[in-house]
Design a protein around this motif. Structure first.
Motif, mmCIF file in Angstrom:
data_model
loop_
_atom_site.group_PDB
_atom_site.id
_atom_site.type_symbol
_atom_site.label_atom_id
_atom_site.label_comp_id
_atom_site.label_asym_id
_atom_site.label_seq_id
_atom_site.Cartn_x
_atom_site.Cartn_y
_atom_site.Cartn_z
ATOM 1 N N UNK A 112 2.138 -11.840 96.705
ATOM 2 C CA UNK A 112 3.352 -11.862 95.897
ATOM 3 C C UNK A 112 3.468 -10.603 95.038
ATOM 4 N N UNK A 113 2.370 -10.201 94.419
ATOM 5 C CA UNK A 113 2.399 -9.006 93.576
ATOM 6 C C UNK A 113 2.655 -7.745 94.398
ATOM 7 N N UNK A 114 2.107 -7.691 95.617
ATOM 8 C CA UNK A 114 2.347 -6.546 96.482
ATOM 9 C C UNK A 114 3.817 -6.468 96.894
ATOM 10 N N UNK A 115 4.415 -7.599 97.230
ATOM 11 C CA UNK A 115 5.835 -7.631 97.583
ATOM 12 C C UNK A 115 6.689 -7.261 96.366
ATOM 13 N N UNK A 116 6.331 -7.768 95.197
ATOM 14 C CA UNK A 116 7.076 -7.445 93.980
ATOM 15 C C UNK A 116 6.986 -5.950 93.667
ATOM 16 N N UNK A 117 5.815 -5.350 93.862
ATOM 17 C CA UNK A 117 5.658 -3.914 93.643
ATOM 18 C C UNK A 117 6.524 -3.126 94.615
ATOM 19 N N UNK A 118 6.579 -3.548 95.873
ATOM 20 C CA UNK A 118 7.425 -2.886 96.860
ATOM 21 C C UNK A 118 8.896 -2.971 96.491
#
Length: 92
Positions: A44-50
């Motif tokens: 989730x954090x990786x998608x949010x960063x993207x």
């Protein structure tokens, strides 16, 4: 402290907390609801960063200011270079 060091220390702290909760390293026996939230947290954090990165780049491109004096100066330099090269026998 540099920005890189700040981000790395924050990510390290978050990673340690995530591992402690997800793998029950402290023996706290968290409820299943907590585990269901903590397991996909890195994804989730990786998608949010993207998404944040795409939004930031899109905003910066949309609000990019034109610099008319610099563009005119560059066009003049291009004309001078073409004239110089034509005088040396290069054809365009």
């Amino acid at each position: 402290m540099t920005k890189l060091a700040e981000w790395l220390s924050g990510l390290t702290l978050l990673g340690v907390l995530w591992a402690a909760v997800t793998f029950d390293l402290l023996g706290l026996d968290p409820p299943e609801a907590v585990l269901q939230v903590s397991r996909p947290l890195p994804v989730f954090l990786l998608v949010a960063l993207g998404c944040f990165s795409l939004g930031t780049v899109g905003y910066r491109v949309a609000t990019f200011n034109d610099c008319q004096p610099a563009a005119a100066e560059l066009q003049e330099q291009i004309r001078e270079a073409k004239t110089d090269l034509q005088s040396k026998g290069l054809r365009f």
